[in-house]
Design a protein around this motif. Structure first.
Motif, PDB file in Angstrom:
ATOM      1  N   LEU A 303       2.219   6.861   4.310  1.00 58.43           N
ATOM      2  CA  LEU A 303       1.130   6.852   5.112  1.00 58.43           C
ATOM      3  C   LEU A 303       0.327   8.091   5.139  1.00 58.43           C
ATOM      4  O   LEU A 303      -0.813   7.996   5.407  1.00 58.43           O
ATOM      5  N   LYS A 304       0.920   9.240   4.594  1.00 57.20           N
ATOM      6  CA  LYS A 304       0.238  10.321   4.679  1.00 57.20           C
ATOM      7  C   LYS A 304      -1.303  10.380   3.800  1.00 57.20           C
ATOM      8  O   LYS A 304      -1.223  10.007   2.602  1.00 57.20           O
ATOM      9  N   GLY A 305      -2.131  10.658   4.538  1.00 55.11           N
ATOM     10  CA  GLY A 305      -3.698  10.606   3.966  1.00 55.11           C
ATOM     11  C   GLY A 305      -4.195   9.309   3.672  1.00 55.11           C
ATOM     12  O   GLY A 305      -5.292   9.027   3.236  1.00 55.11           O
ATOM     13  N   ALA A 306      -3.605   7.950   3.916  1.00 57.23           N
ATOM     14  CA  ALA A 306      -3.756   6.705   3.777  1.00 57.23           C
ATOM     15  C   ALA A 306      -4.922   6.500   4.742  1.00 57.23           C
ATOM     16  O   ALA A 306      -4.925   6.843   6.143  1.00 57.23           O
ATOM     17  N   ARG A 307      -5.997   5.916   4.235  1.00 57.23           N
ATOM     18  CA  ARG A 307      -7.125   5.471   5.152  1.00 57.23           C
ATOM     19  C   ARG A 307      -7.064   3.600   5.249  1.00 57.23           C
ATOM     20  O   ARG A 307      -7.109   2.866   4.661  1.00 57.23           O
ATOM     21  N   LYS A 336      -0.658   6.068  12.737  1.00 56.49           N
ATOM     22  CA  LYS A 336      -1.415   7.653  13.029  1.00 56.49           C
ATOM     23  C   LYS A 336      -0.341   8.516  12.901  1.00 56.49           C
ATOM     24  O   LYS A 336      -0.545   9.747  12.381  1.00 56.49           O
ATOM     25  N   LYS A 337       0.741   8.366  13.683  1.00 57.65           N
ATOM     26  CA  LYS A 337       1.851   9.313  13.672  1.00 57.65           C
ATOM     27  C   LYS A 337       2.703   9.769  12.202  1.00 57.65           C
ATOM     28  O   LYS A 337       2.907  10.840  11.913  1.00 57.65           O
ATOM     29  N   GLY A 338       2.347   8.524  11.119  1.00 54.42           N
ATOM     30  CA  GLY A 338       2.715   8.875  10.063  1.00 54.42           C
ATOM     31  C   GLY A 338       1.985   9.542   8.995  1.00 54.42           C
ATOM     32  O   GLY A 338       2.203   9.935   7.906  1.00 54.42           O
ATOM     33  N   GLY A 339       0.724  10.048   9.473  1.00 48.61           N
ATOM     34  CA  GLY A 339      -0.357  10.693   8.785  1.00 48.61           C
ATOM     35  C   GLY A 339      -1.188   9.911   8.280  1.00 48.61           C
ATOM     36  O   GLY A 339      -2.216  10.472   7.268  1.00 48.61           O
ATOM     37  N   ALA A 340      -1.494   8.670   8.665  1.00 51.52           N
ATOM     38  CA  ALA A 340      -2.821   7.905   8.216  1.00 51.52           C
ATOM     39  C   ALA A 340      -3.846   8.255   8.837  1.00 51.52           C
ATOM     40  O   ALA A 340      -3.770   8.417  10.260  1.00 51.52           O
ATOM     41  N   LEU A 341      -5.043   8.070   8.390  1.00 52.40           N
ATOM     42  CA  LEU A 341      -6.206   8.188   9.021  1.00 52.40           C
ATOM     43  C   LEU A 341      -6.784   6.654   9.396  1.00 52.40           C
ATOM     44  O   LEU A 341      -6.960   5.686   8.355  1.00 52.40           O
ATOM     45  N   VAL A 342      -6.643   6.263  10.665  1.00 41.96           N
ATOM     46  CA  VAL A 342      -7.020   4.975  10.837  1.00 41.96           C
ATOM     47  C   VAL A 342      -8.491   4.777  11.640  1.00 41.96           C
ATOM     48  O   VAL A 342      -8.721   5.347  12.573  1.00 41.96           O
ATOM     49  N   TYR A 438     -16.108   1.513   4.168  1.00 43.40           N
ATOM     50  CA  TYR A 438     -15.237   2.632   4.983  1.00 43.40           C
ATOM     51  C   TYR A 438     -14.216   3.466   3.997  1.00 43.40           C
ATOM     52  O   TYR A 438     -13.639   4.235   4.622  1.00 43.40           O
ATOM     53  N   GLN A 439     -14.085   3.131   2.675  1.00 45.82           N
ATOM     54  CA  GLN A 439     -13.714   3.785   1.776  1.00 45.82           C
ATOM     55  C   GLN A 439     -11.918   3.791   2.076  1.00 45.82           C
ATOM     56  O   GLN A 439     -11.266   4.790   2.042  1.00 45.82           O
ATOM     57  N   LEU A 440     -11.694   2.506   2.357  1.00 44.77           N
ATOM     58  CA  LEU A 440     -10.098   2.449   2.876  1.00 44.77           C
ATOM     59  C   LEU A 440      -9.311   2.037   1.988  1.00 44.77           C
ATOM     60  O   LEU A 440      -9.566   1.700   0.564  1.00 44.77           O
ATOM     61  N   ASP A 441      -8.041   2.223   2.091  1.00 41.96           N
ATOM     62  CA  ASP A 441      -6.945   2.156   1.074  1.00 41.96           C
ATOM     63  C   ASP A 441      -6.788   0.613   1.218  1.00 41.96           C
ATOM     64  O   ASP A 441      -6.462  -0.374   0.455  1.00 41.96           O
ATOM     65  N   VAL A 442      -6.497   0.230   2.839  1.00 43.25           N
ATOM     66  CA  VAL A 442      -5.970  -1.149   2.889  1.00 43.25           C
ATOM     67  C   VAL A 442      -6.478  -1.193   4.314  1.00 43.25           C
ATOM     68  O   VAL A 442      -7.143  -0.686   5.280  1.00 43.25           O
ATOM     69  N   LEU A 510       1.634  -1.131  -1.951  1.00 42.90           N
ATOM     70  CA  LEU A 510       3.138  -0.881  -1.856  1.00 42.90           C
ATOM     71  C   LEU A 510       3.395   0.489  -1.115  1.00 42.90           C
ATOM     72  O   LEU A 510       4.381   0.580  -0.483  1.00 42.90           O
ATOM     73  N   LYS A 511       2.638   1.473  -1.573  1.00 41.56           N
ATOM     74  CA  LYS A 511       2.551   2.797  -1.221  1.00 41.56           C
ATOM     75  C   LYS A 511       2.539   2.947   0.350  1.00 41.56           C
ATOM     76  O   LYS A 511       3.390   3.497   0.946  1.00 41.56           O
ATOM     77  N   VAL A 512       1.622   2.332   0.853  1.00 40.83           N
ATOM     78  CA  VAL A 512       1.244   2.217   2.333  1.00 40.83           C
ATOM     79  C   VAL A 512       2.369   1.434   3.105  1.00 40.83           C
ATOM     80  O   VAL A 512       2.788   1.997   3.915  1.00 40.83           O
ATOM     81  N   ALA A 513       2.681   0.408   2.469  1.00 36.56           N
ATOM     82  CA  ALA A 513       3.752  -0.322   3.063  1.00 36.56           C
ATOM     83  C   ALA A 513       5.035   0.308   3.242  1.00 36.56           C
ATOM     84  O   ALA A 513       6.033   0.502   4.069  1.00 36.56           O
ATOM     85  N   ALA A 514       5.493   1.038   2.174  1.00 30.21           N
ATOM     86  CA  ALA A 514       6.635   1.756   2.018  1.00 30.21           C
ATOM     87  C   ALA A 514       6.626   2.915   3.227  1.00 30.21           C
ATOM     88  O   ALA A 514       7.681   3.436   3.686  1.00 30.21           O
ATOM     89  N   GLY A 515       5.514   3.670   3.229  1.00 32.66           N
ATOM     90  CA  GLY A 515       5.390   4.817   4.246  1.00 32.66           C
ATOM     91  C   GLY A 515       5.439   4.271   5.558  1.00 32.66           C
ATOM     92  O   GLY A 515       6.184   4.837   6.358  1.00 32.66           O
ATOM     93  N   TYR A 516       4.958   3.060   5.985  1.00 34.93           N
ATOM     94  CA  TYR A 516       5.148   2.317   7.143  1.00 34.93           C
ATOM     95  C   TYR A 516       6.435   2.071   7.381  1.00 34.93           C
ATOM     96  O   TYR A 516       7.156   2.344   8.557  1.00 34.93           O
ATOM     97  N   GLU A 517       7.088   1.346   6.581  1.00 31.59           N
ATOM     98  CA  GLU A 517       8.679   1.075   6.483  1.00 31.59           C
ATOM     99  C   GLU A 517       9.526   2.176   6.873  1.00 31.59           C
ATOM    100  O   GLU A 517      10.412   2.384   7.708  1.00 31.59           O
TER     101      GLU A 517
END
Length: 539
Positions: A303-307, A336-342, A438-442, A510-517
């Motif tokens: 999640l860190k740095g994920a948009r 957001k707590k995990g470091g994502a930019l939402v 919005y230059q999003l990852d997901v 997979l990266k974002v989902a694993a971070g959230y998990e």
């Protein structure tokens, strides 16, 4: 000669010191051994955990199959009677022993060597019938494995069982089949566990196998994954072949892994993805599969740095959806707590809820697609065409199949179908444009925000309608992954969080989902299928 007492005692003190050091070293070694001990728990064990235990000699594939068979015996027709199994592989233990011997002699073929797979009964298997849950096809025996099953077996996986489901061709009561009754949710027997891959959902939640296979036309991987607290994935259309698989809509059909962790989904995708000349859609995936394993993208800090863009147009308003919206909003806060930019909200300006339903090609393609599958069966198959199905199945056959049978031969010039294709392209372009703008990852959205249906009082029209489901991925061919996101109060049913990405961005998903998990750990096993003796051990 006389010696001072101190000189007489010095050797004794030295021996005592040496003995003390030896005991201290032994104690340290014992502590180190204890610190290195690993606990294996079948309910949470990933593919990697299973391989680690097998590498250490603490587990064999034969033992793994025995553990799963014990659970099936205890809970599928007894206990909560989940009713997930149509056919058990009678040679599973023999296959496991052979794979154990091969591991000992040559090492594992792949990370799936000796791992147990459960399969929705729409995938052709050369050693077990493929019925689709349809009673007139109970004895339909293919002569070869589907592309995906062949890939899994080449990697050393064991197909333990073919699973019950919402009937592929027939009209079953409340989402059940004509061959077997409906699958029971292990979380709440009075609530819907989803369709059509309901057997895979319930069996995986009750850990009858390591990883499962579902299939998706309009949400049939995402629905039961959500309602059974699982991770489920539909890859980009064209990444995974559908050869040897029952289908209803070639434009949107997907083969999808379902499991209890993001890691296991990634491990399955390694085996499933690939070019198949018999399914020309897989040409689009050539050059898009990463050189390294998909498991390399599974990161706890994903999640860190994920948009992440919140697709609010897929979040329903009103009292019916209040609790589901609250669960979804909590998931967004956790990101957001995990470091994502939402970025909340991101909007297309389209009525996405309605558009996903009018962009469904199955209403046009179904009979033609079924004819294609049936024609590939051997002459001994009980049904080899839609006409034969209608003649033999009678009132059991879905009305939708009978209606689309009238369109065969007309699809080349059917303006309605062309319009649906254009709408699918428009939806995909709009969502892709939103990600790029919005230059999003997901993108993130809930699968559903209404409480899962009471199966005993479920209006027939809500089974497929817009009030209860989001299946943009099916309509657009975009990759999606669902991850457990909590539970509805009162009914005890799981809630799912869905990530959606641009074509061939599976590594990012997979990266974002694993971070959230990793940040939330929302999955909990159902109380109705508790652990059995021998499922947890230390080595």
């Amino acid at each position: 000669m006389k010696y001072p007492l101190c000189r007489l005692l010095r050797p004794l003190r030295q021996r005592s010191l040496n003995l003390g050091c030896s005991m201290f070293a032994a104690a340290l070694a014992a502590c180190a051994t204890t610190a290195r001990a690993t606990t294996f728990d079948l309910s949470t064990a990933t593919v990697a955990d299973i391989q680690a235990a097998m590498d250490k000699g603490a587990l064999t594939s034969e033992k793994l199959v025995q553990l799963y068979l014990a659970r099936i015996a205890a809970y599928d027709q007894q206990g909560p009677a989940l009713n997930t199994i149509i056919t058990l592989n009678p040679k599973a233990l023999d296959e496991a022993r052979a794979l154990d011997a091969e591991r000992k002699a040559k090492g594992p073929r792949s990370p799936l060597h000796g791992v147990v797979i459960l399969v929705k009964d729409v995938y052709d298997t050369k050693d077990m019938p493929t019925s689709g849950g349809f009673a007139p096809m109970a004895t339909s025996q293919p002569t070869r494995d589907s592309f995906v099953i062949n890939r899994l077996r080449q990697g050393g996986a064991i197909i333990l069982a073919k699973l019950n489901q919402s009937d592929w061709y027939g009209v079953g009561k409340n989402g059940g089949g004509t061959l077997k009754a409906r699958v029971i949710s292990p979380y709440n027997p009075n609530r819907s566990g989803g369709g059509s891959s309901s057997g895979t959902g319930a069996a995986m939640a009750a850990w009858f196998g390591t990883v499962g296979l579902g299939s998706d036309t309009t949400g049939s991987v995402i629905v039961p994954s959500t309602l059974n607290g699982l991770v489920g994935m539909c890859a980009t259309h064209g990444l995974v072949s559908r050869t040897g698989m029952m289908w209803s809509a070639p434009r949107q059909e997907s083969a999808g892994p379902m499991g209890r962790s993001v890691y296991d989904i990634a491990a399955m995708l390694d085996a499933m993805a690939g070019y198949d000349p018999a399914d020309l859609c897989t040409q689009d995936g050539v050059g898009k599969i990463p050189a390294q394993s998909y498991t390399r993208f599974v990161k706890a800090d994903g999640l860190k740095g994920a948009r992440i863009g919140v697709l609010r147009e897929m979040v329903r308003p009103g009292a019916t959806h209040a609790e589901g919206v609250a669960l979804f909003d909590q998931a967004v806060a956790d990101m957001k707590k995990g470091g994502a930019l939402v970025i909340d909200p991101v909007l297309t300006g389209i009525d996405l809820v309605q558009a996903q339903f009018t962009a469904d090609t199955a209403d046009y393609e179904r009979a033609t697609a079924i004819d294609k599958y049936l024609a590939g069966l051997p002459p001994t198959a009980p049904i080899r065409s839609v006409d034969e199905m209608i003649a033999k199945g009678g009132a059991l056959v879905k009305p939708g199949i009978i209606e689309t049978a009238k369109l065969r031969g007309k699809l080349d010039h059917l303006p309605e179908l062309a319009a649906v294709y254009r709408q699918q392209d428009m939806l995909r372009a709009a969502l892709t444009g939103l990600i790029e703008k919005y230059q999003l990852d997901v993108l993130v959205l809930p699968y559903r925000t209404a409480v899962p249906d009471d199966i005993n009082h479920m209006p027939a029209e809500t089974w497929q309608r817009a009030d209860v489901r989001n299946h943009l991925a099916s309509s657009t061919g975009m990759p999606t992954i669902i991850v457990p996101g909590g539970f509805w109060s009162g009914v005890g049913m799981p809630f799912g969080v869905q990530f959606l990405g641009k074509h061939f961005t599976e590594p990012t998903l997979l990266k974002v989902a694993a971070g959230y998990e990793a940040a939330t750990q929302r999955r909990k096993s159902p109380a109705s299928t508790p652990a059995l003796p021998g499922e947890t051990f230390t080595y």
